[in-house]
Scaffold this motif. Structure first.
Motif, short mmCIF file in Angstrom:
data_model
loop_
_atom_site.label_atom_id
_atom_site.label_comp_id
_atom_site.label_asym_id
_atom_site.label_seq_id
_atom_site.Cartn_x
_atom_site.Cartn_y
_atom_site.Cartn_z
N PRO A 1 12.74 15.89 4.81
CA PRO A 1 11.42 16.58 4.85
C PRO A 1 11.20 17.66 3.51
O PRO A 1 10.01 17.73 3.18
CB PRO A 1 11.25 17.22 6.27
CG PRO A 1 12.36 16.56 6.95
CD PRO A 1 13.49 16.11 5.91
N ARG A 2 12.15 18.17 3.31
CA ARG A 2 12.12 19.45 2.18
C ARG A 2 12.48 18.66 0.80
O ARG A 2 12.23 19.84 -0.11
CB ARG A 2 13.06 20.59 2.57
CG ARG A 2 12.30 21.58 3.45
CD ARG A 2 12.93 23.05 3.28
NE ARG A 2 13.00 23.31 1.77
CZ ARG A 2 12.02 23.95 1.11
NH1 ARG A 2 10.73 24.08 1.71
NH2 ARG A 2 12.14 24.03 0.01
N MET A 3 12.81 17.54 0.55
CA MET A 3 12.98 17.14 -0.71
C MET A 3 11.90 17.70 -1.75
O MET A 3 12.39 18.12 -2.84
CB MET A 3 13.31 15.64 -0.72
CG MET A 3 13.96 14.98 -2.02
SD MET A 3 13.42 13.41 -2.52
CE MET A 3 13.87 13.26 -4.08
N LEU A 4 10.79 17.22 -1.48
CA LEU A 4 9.80 17.44 -2.51
C LEU A 4 9.70 18.83 -2.78
O LEU A 4 9.56 19.28 -4.07
CB LEU A 4 8.40 16.90 -2.11
CG LEU A 4 7.78 15.40 -2.41
CD1 LEU A 4 6.58 15.26 -1.81
CD2 LEU A 4 7.82 15.48 -3.93
N MET A 5 9.69 19.73 -1.83
CA MET A 5 9.43 21.09 -2.25
C MET A 5 10.50 21.56 -2.88
O MET A 5 10.45 22.66 -3.89
CB MET A 5 9.26 21.91 -0.84
CG MET A 5 8.11 21.52 0.12
SD MET A 5 6.40 21.72 -0.83
CE MET A 5 5.26 20.87 0.11
N ARG A 6 11.78 21.29 -2.50
CA ARG A 6 13.16 21.74 -3.06
C ARG A 6 13.03 21.39 -4.49
O ARG A 6 13.55 22.22 -5.34
CB ARG A 6 14.15 21.01 -2.33
CG ARG A 6 15.56 21.62 -2.62
CD ARG A 6 16.85 21.25 -1.60
NE ARG A 6 16.98 19.80 -1.72
CZ ARG A 6 16.66 19.22 -0.49
NH1 ARG A 6 16.00 19.45 0.48
NH2 ARG A 6 16.81 17.79 -0.74
N THR A 7 12.54 19.95 -4.99
CA THR A 7 12.54 19.81 -6.08
C THR A 7 11.74 20.55 -6.96
O THR A 7 12.04 20.69 -7.95
CB THR A 7 12.37 18.27 -6.25
OG1 THR A 7 13.27 17.55 -5.55
CG2 THR A 7 12.49 17.64 -7.61
N PHE A 8 10.59 20.66 -6.44
CA PHE A 8 9.65 21.67 -7.33
C PHE A 8 9.95 22.77 -7.40
O PHE A 8 9.83 23.43 -8.75
CB PHE A 8 8.19 21.57 -6.71
CG PHE A 8 7.51 20.17 -7.03
CD1 PHE A 8 6.69 20.11 -8.31
CD2 PHE A 8 7.38 19.08 -6.21
CE1 PHE A 8 5.85 19.00 -8.74
CE2 PHE A 8 6.61 17.95 -6.59
CZ PHE A 8 5.80 17.80 -7.90
#
Length: 398
Positions: A196-203
């Motif tokens: 679930p946090r992949m996108l936020m973590r990447t940005f």
């Protein structure tokens, strides 16, 4: 930490979507963090969740049904806002950039100046099909899901939504923007729904932000319609078209009235029907995803995540769509109240200078007709649902 190398301190991070790849969650998080981002030397460009009108202006995309058209000034203002950030980071995010052709992509990169880095977020096409159909329904589409799929895959010359493949031919999108900005200046994020946090973590990593800095804004949740809700809106779209009502009423009373209230006020239960996608369409989507992954690999762009996810066959979403699926009475009630609220808001608004009493009366009458029609459709759906339940109970007891 994310393990992602940060981009230069003066980067113009251009997130182009496409649609249904986590864009609303990303945009909501950036919008919510505007003031905190400024403390890190980052400006999130635009005033709202994402700069719809400027991107519509530069791509030539028409407005949503009932909305005013954009102008070149909208794009010029966005370019000026980016330039004003100077040597600090700027983030521009809109899924409508994915609809740009080759020439527009080059123009966008040129207008935004040096240090543009394009980010493309991708999900398996099989997970996107149903979500995109119901989104088109919210903008007036009258075709059923199966009809729409047949046209999209088998009769492309009859496409009712010519933007779909421009948005979702994944290999072509990445190729188009890699040619415009250079492969070394493009990052593809393969969204992993199991993290679930992949996108936020990447940005966060790309912008050198602290861990857990970006937090999704729950108030901007853009849930998809259930199949029953989509069928309610689709049926109404047919009546709306036949009735030749003013398109402005669709924007104010349906999309921002009935649909918005239904999505916010009603929370689907486990008994509500998800939109199932026929197996043949999922198989075609998986094949296209595999081909797209091969194309992206050959381009030599930066990839975060696993490209093999693009060829995923989401078996849990397979099934035969039921166009007569039962609608929850509460969902229908919220839709009706959305129209009523929109009508009440319009009635309280002051008349614009030069607008005749006849024009105001005509709009009020059509709005009332709109509310009555939506109420009637919701009531019929609810009655059918009750009959199904009673028939099922009778069968079980016999």
């Amino acid at each position: 930490m994310s393990g992602v190398a940060p981009l230069p301190s003066n980067v113009r991070l251009l997130h182009i979507g496409p649609h249904k790849s986590g864009t609303t969650a990303v945009q909501g998080a950036f919008h919510l963090a505007r003031e905190r981002l400024a403390g890190h030397g980052i400006t999130y460009i635009g005033k709202g969740l994402h700069p719809v009108r400027p991107v519509q202006a530069i791509t030539g995309r028409g407005p949503m049904l009932g909305e005013p058209a954009a102008s070149t000034r909208d794009w010029d203002n966005l370019v000026a806002e980016v330039a004003a950030t100077g040597d600090q980071r700027a983030v521009i995010s809109s899924e409508f950039f994915a609809e740009a052709d080759d020439a527009v992509a080059r123009r966008v990169v040129s207008d935004l100046g040096d240090q543009v880095h394009v980010v493309v977020t991708l999900r398996p096409l099989g997970k996107v099909l149903a979500a995109q159909w119901q989104q088109y329904v919210q903008n007036g589409l009258r075709d059923s899901f199966e009809e729409w799929l047949d046209i999209m895959f088998n009769r492309p010359h009859e496409r009712p939504n010519s933007t779909f493949w421009r948005r979702h031919q994944q290999g072509e999108i990445v190729t188009r923007w890699a040619n415009a900005v250079g492969p070394e200046n493009l990052t593809v994020i393969c969204v992993d729904d199991s993290d679930p946090r992949m996108l936020m973590r990447t940005f966060e990593g790309l912008l050198d932000l602290p861990e857990k800095f970006l937090v999704p804004d729950d108030s901007t949740a853009n849930r998809s319609l259930t199949h029953a809700e989509a069928e309610l809106v689709r049926g109404f779209n047919q009546q709306f078209k036949a009735g030749s009502w003013p398109t402005g009423l669709y924007a104010s009373h349906i999309r921002r009235g009935a649909v918005k209230r239904m999505k916010v006020a009603y929370k689907p239960t486990q008994h509500d029907r998800a939109i199932r996608t026929p197996e043949w369409a999922l198989e075609r989507a998986a094949k296209l995803g595999s081909e797209g992954a091969e194309t992206i690999t050959a381009l030599g762009v930066h990839v975060i995540g696993d490209l093999e996810l693009l060829s995923e066959y989401p078996s849990g979403r397979a099934g035969t769509p039921d166009p007569d699926v039962a609608l929850a009475p509460q969902a229908a009630a919220e839709a009706v109240m959305g129209v009523v609220a929109a009508s009440a808001k319009e009635a309280k608004a002051k008349a614009k200078p030069g607008k005749s009493a006849h024009d105001r009366t005509l709009r009020e009458v059509t709005a009332r007709e709109l509310a009555r029609e939506l109420f009637a459709r919701g009531l019929r759906k609810a009655r059918r649902a009750r009959k199904r339940v009673l028939k099922s109970q009778k069968s079980a007891s016999s």
